[in-house]
Design a protein around this motif. Structure first.
Motif, mmCIF file in Angstrom:
data_model
loop_
_atom_site.group_PDB
_atom_site.id
_atom_site.type_symbol
_atom_site.label_atom_id
_atom_site.label_comp_id
_atom_site.label_asym_id
_atom_site.label_seq_id
_atom_site.Cartn_x
_atom_site.Cartn_y
_atom_site.Cartn_z
ATOM 1 N N VAL A 177 142.972 -6.244 30.631
ATOM 2 C CA VAL A 177 144.081 -5.984 29.720
ATOM 3 C C VAL A 177 145.358 -6.414 30.418
ATOM 4 N N ALA A 178 146.179 -7.192 29.732
ATOM 5 C CA ALA A 178 147.451 -7.638 30.288
ATOM 6 C C ALA A 178 148.579 -6.792 29.712
ATOM 7 N N MET A 179 149.544 -6.468 30.560
ATOM 8 C CA MET A 179 150.713 -5.748 30.068
ATOM 9 C C MET A 179 151.918 -6.037 30.951
ATOM 10 N N GLU A 180 153.077 -5.747 30.388
ATOM 11 C CA GLU A 180 154.336 -6.026 31.074
ATOM 12 C C GLU A 180 154.456 -5.197 32.357
ATOM 13 N N ASP A 181 155.132 -5.791 33.336
ATOM 14 C CA ASP A 181 155.423 -5.093 34.589
ATOM 15 C C ASP A 181 156.874 -5.388 34.967
ATOM 16 N N PRO A 182 157.778 -4.400 34.848
ATOM 17 C CA PRO A 182 157.513 -2.989 34.531
ATOM 18 C C PRO A 182 157.107 -2.805 33.070
ATOM 19 N N GLY A 183 156.453 -1.688 32.825
ATOM 20 C CA GLY A 183 155.984 -1.407 31.477
ATOM 21 C C GLY A 183 155.755 0.072 31.285
ATOM 22 N N TYR A 184 155.212 0.398 30.123
ATOM 23 C CA TYR A 184 155.014 1.793 29.730
ATOM 24 C C TYR A 184 153.831 2.368 30.502
ATOM 25 N N THR A 185 154.118 3.178 31.491
ATOM 26 C CA THR A 185 153.096 3.655 32.421
ATOM 27 C C THR A 185 151.964 4.426 31.752
ATOM 28 N N PRO A 186 152.218 5.322 30.783
ATOM 29 C CA PRO A 186 151.087 6.000 30.137
ATOM 30 C C PRO A 186 150.089 5.042 29.501
ATOM 31 N N ALA A 187 150.540 3.908 28.973
ATOM 32 C CA ALA A 187 149.607 2.921 28.428
ATOM 33 C C ALA A 187 148.764 2.313 29.551
ATOM 34 N N ARG A 188 149.411 1.995 30.671
ATOM 35 C CA ARG A 188 148.687 1.433 31.816
ATOM 36 C C ARG A 188 147.604 2.403 32.290
ATOM 37 N N LEU A 189 147.960 3.666 32.417
ATOM 38 C CA LEU A 189 146.990 4.663 32.879
ATOM 39 C C LEU A 189 145.858 4.842 31.878
ATOM 40 N N GLN A 239 151.708 -16.395 32.572
ATOM 41 C CA GLN A 239 151.010 -15.631 33.604
ATOM 42 C C GLN A 239 150.012 -14.620 33.033
ATOM 43 N N ILE A 240 149.837 -14.630 31.722
ATOM 44 C CA ILE A 240 148.804 -13.775 31.115
ATOM 45 C C ILE A 240 147.441 -14.399 31.390
ATOM 46 N N PRO A 241 146.503 -13.660 31.985
ATOM 47 C CA PRO A 241 145.195 -14.252 32.307
ATOM 48 C C PRO A 241 144.432 -14.664 31.050
ATOM 49 N N ASP A 242 143.682 -15.739 31.147
ATOM 50 C CA ASP A 242 142.936 -16.257 29.997
ATOM 51 C C ASP A 242 141.765 -15.374 29.596
ATOM 52 N N ASP A 243 141.350 -14.464 30.476
ATOM 53 C CA ASP A 243 140.217 -13.601 30.124
ATOM 54 C C ASP A 243 140.671 -12.235 29.610
ATOM 55 N N ALA A 244 141.956 -12.093 29.267
ATOM 56 C CA ALA A 244 142.441 -10.810 28.737
ATOM 57 C C ALA A 244 141.914 -10.599 27.327
ATOM 58 N N CYS A 245 141.393 -9.404 27.078
ATOM 59 C CA CYS A 245 140.934 -9.074 25.728
ATOM 60 C C CYS A 245 142.029 -8.400 24.918
ATOM 61 N N GLN A 247 140.028 3.888 30.718
ATOM 62 C CA GLN A 247 138.929 3.380 29.883
ATOM 63 C C GLN A 247 138.078 2.364 30.639
ATOM 64 N N GLY A 248 138.450 2.082 31.881
ATOM 65 C CA GLY A 248 137.667 1.164 32.695
ATOM 66 C C GLY A 248 138.219 -0.237 32.769
ATOM 67 N N ALA A 249 139.406 -0.459 32.199
ATOM 68 C CA ALA A 249 139.963 -1.810 32.193
ATOM 69 C C ALA A 249 140.564 -2.175 33.540
ATOM 70 N N GLU A 250 140.542 -3.455 33.847
ATOM 71 C CA GLU A 250 141.328 -4.006 34.945
ATOM 72 C C GLU A 250 142.657 -4.450 34.344
ATOM 73 N N VAL A 251 143.729 -3.753 34.692
ATOM 74 C CA VAL A 251 145.028 -4.015 34.086
ATOM 75 C C VAL A 251 145.741 -5.095 34.895
ATOM 76 N N ALA A 252 146.028 -6.210 34.217
ATOM 77 C CA ALA A 252 146.752 -7.317 34.853
ATOM 78 C C ALA A 252 148.240 -7.137 34.601
ATOM 79 N N SER A 253 148.999 -7.013 35.666
ATOM 80 C CA SER A 253 150.445 -6.836 35.563
ATOM 81 C C SER A 253 151.112 -8.194 35.416
ATOM 82 N N VAL A 254 151.831 -8.371 34.303
ATOM 83 C CA VAL A 254 152.490 -9.641 34.028
ATOM 84 C C VAL A 254 153.997 -9.423 34.114
ATOM 85 N N PRO A 255 154.695 -10.154 34.963
ATOM 86 C CA PRO A 255 156.135 -9.938 35.113
ATOM 87 C C PRO A 255 156.909 -10.293 33.850
#
Length: 481
Positions: free
Chosen positions: A208-220, A243-249, A225-233
């Motif tokens: 899962v890709a998300m903004e960094d910095p971003g909404y921390t409760p969403a990241r947690l 910089q969003i990974p191509d394998d992000a669902c 849920q078992g996701a590998e969270v990719a931090s995207v500046p």
């Protein structure tokens, strides 16, 4: 409701009742002040004589476990009441999973009533003094009448049709969202909407890709849920799409009012993001949490309104426009995941409480929500202008704002030219000693290097309190300087 006492056999009946009542008081199952059933009622419940119960009550009263109040009844005596005892924890086969949840740090928790500071720039808190209590009370009465005509069955997991239609009309008018009532799922706040989407998209190891910095409760939540969270500046135009990974669902973004920095995502970046999601097959989770409050510039389109390929799930909430305590939110879902999310909702909690749903549907349909938003907009605009004026004035030697046009929080950065650098955490601690609530941005960063700054929420602080609060902040900064 019957008092839980179990009678075995026909011997020592009074002793059985006495020991169970005494033990329940000693262990805390019957708390201080709890009223016991009248002796006649308890005797009928247990199939015993009233004298047996009366004698037991008298003995427990003599021993100070119970106290009788003339004209009121018999109550557990506070002098002998105890907190419920807990059994010693046993060794669990899933102890490592429990430990993972225990290690989670929960940021952005609002304080209790006892922990509230006199001057508090808490983000996400609303102007409760602006809430239309009389109008809401009338809508709640309407909701009670509606519920009285129902047959006592469970309701639809996706929400009441009347509320789904009202939400669809409201967000089409206010945010240009293209949807019908059938595309809307009512949730217990935006956080449950995120949880439901995660349940149907994520399995252990998903990206899962998300903004960094971003909404921390969403990241947690995604990580839980078992996701590998990719931090995207992010930059001044929003998330850096390349910089969003191509394998992000899934890609989680806050395009209208970036959380926590506040800038809107540019139009070019929005088009690029939509194209990226289409190409890699990802769902964009658009969290549009407070964009109803816009103060300058032209309104920006929601991502959902620009979506031509069904890749955007639009998440909204009434916690910011009404009250967080109502726990009402919604999600507008693309067809690809709509049915799956509805089923996940039913398995999670069956449906959101129908009483507030009926009340909110009437509140929206009568135009009361739009009226309330306009009233709050004026209030928030005045507070925002006062803060901006002070930061551009006597606070300018230390602070600068990141331009934002919506919401009711702003990011205020410490100027990098300050020498020596100010210890932000020490500043926050010193501020609390002066009844001033300040909240650093550091907790919103994951992999990116944190910038020294504060989130100043102005939803709950009164206009007349802003100057005294910022005076205290200025005095603290002068000491550090």
């Amino acid at each position: 409701m019957e008092l839980h006492i179990v009678i075995e056999g026909r011997k020592d009946l009074a002793r059985q009742v006495y020991e169970q009542l005494r033990d329940s008081i000693v262990c805390g199952r019957l708390a201080a002040g709890v009223q016991l059933p009248p002796s006649r009622l308890l005797a009928a419940q247990l199939g015993l004589s009233r004298k047996t119960i009366s004698d037991t009550y008298s003995r427990l009263t003599y021993e100070n476990y119970l106290v009788g109040k003339v004209g009121s009844g018999t109550f557990v005596n506070a002098l002998n009441a105890h907190s419920p005892s807990r059994p010693a924890p046993s060794k669990l086969a899933s102890a490592h999973i429990v430990a993972k949840w225990e290690r989670i740090s929960l940021p952005l928790r609002h304080p209790t009533r006892a922990g509230t500071l006199r001057y508090d720039f808490l983000g996400g808190a609303t102007a409760k003094t602006q809430f239309p209590h009389d109008e809401w009370r009338r809508c709640v009465h309407h909701a009670v009448r509606q519920m009285s005509t129902e047959r006592g069955f469970y309701s639809q997991p996706e929400g009441l049709p009347a509320l789904r239609a009202a939400i669809a009309g409201h967000i089409a008018f206010a945010r240009g969202v293209r949807c019908g009532a059938d595309d809307v799922v009512v949730c217990n706040g935006a956080q449950q909407a995120l949880d439901l989407i995660a349940r149907v998209l994520i399995e252990p190891g998903s990206r899962v890709a998300m903004e960094d910095p971003g909404y921390t409760p969403a990241r947690l939540l995604f990580a839980a849920q078992g996701a590998e969270v990719a931090s995207v500046p992010v930059d001044r135009e929003g998330i850096i799409v390349e910089q969003i990974p191509d394998d992000a669902c899934a890609i989680y973004v806050t395009p209208s009012h970036q959380m926590p920095l506040g800038m809107p995502m540019s139009l070019a970046r929005r088009h690029a993001l939509l194209e990226k999601a289409r190409r890699i097959g990802a769902i964009i989770i658009e969290d549009d949490y407070d964009s109803e409050f816009r103060y300058e510039g032209r309104p920006t389109d929601s991502l959902q309104s620009m979506d031509e390929h069904g890749v955007v799930a639009y998440v909204g909430t009434f916690s910011k426009t009404l009250l967080p305590e109502l726990r009402l939110g919604y999600v507008v879902l693309p067809a690809a995941i709509l049915e799956a999310v509805i089923k996940a909702k039913q398995l999670t909690d069956w449906h959101t409480s129908t009483l507030p749903q009926w009340a909110l549907s009437k509140f929206i349909s009568e135009g009361l929500l739009n009226k309330h938003i306009r009233r709050c907009h004026s209030t928030y605009a005045g507070r925002r202008e006062r803060i901006l004026s002070r930061i551009a004035g006597d606070l300018s030697p230390w602070l600068e704002t990141i331009p934002c046009t919506a919401g009711f929080h702003m990011a205020v950065m410490l100027k990098p030219s300050l020498q020596p650098a100010i210890d932000l955490h020490l500043l926050v601690d010193r501020a609390r000693d002066k009844a001033l609530g300040l909240y650093p941005l550091h907790g919103f960063y994951s992999d990116a290097t944190p910038r020294d700054g504060l989130m100043l929420g102005f939803g709950a602080i009164d206009l007349l309190d802003i100057d005294p609060a910022l005076d205290r902040l200025r005095d603290l900064l002068m000491v550090f300087d």
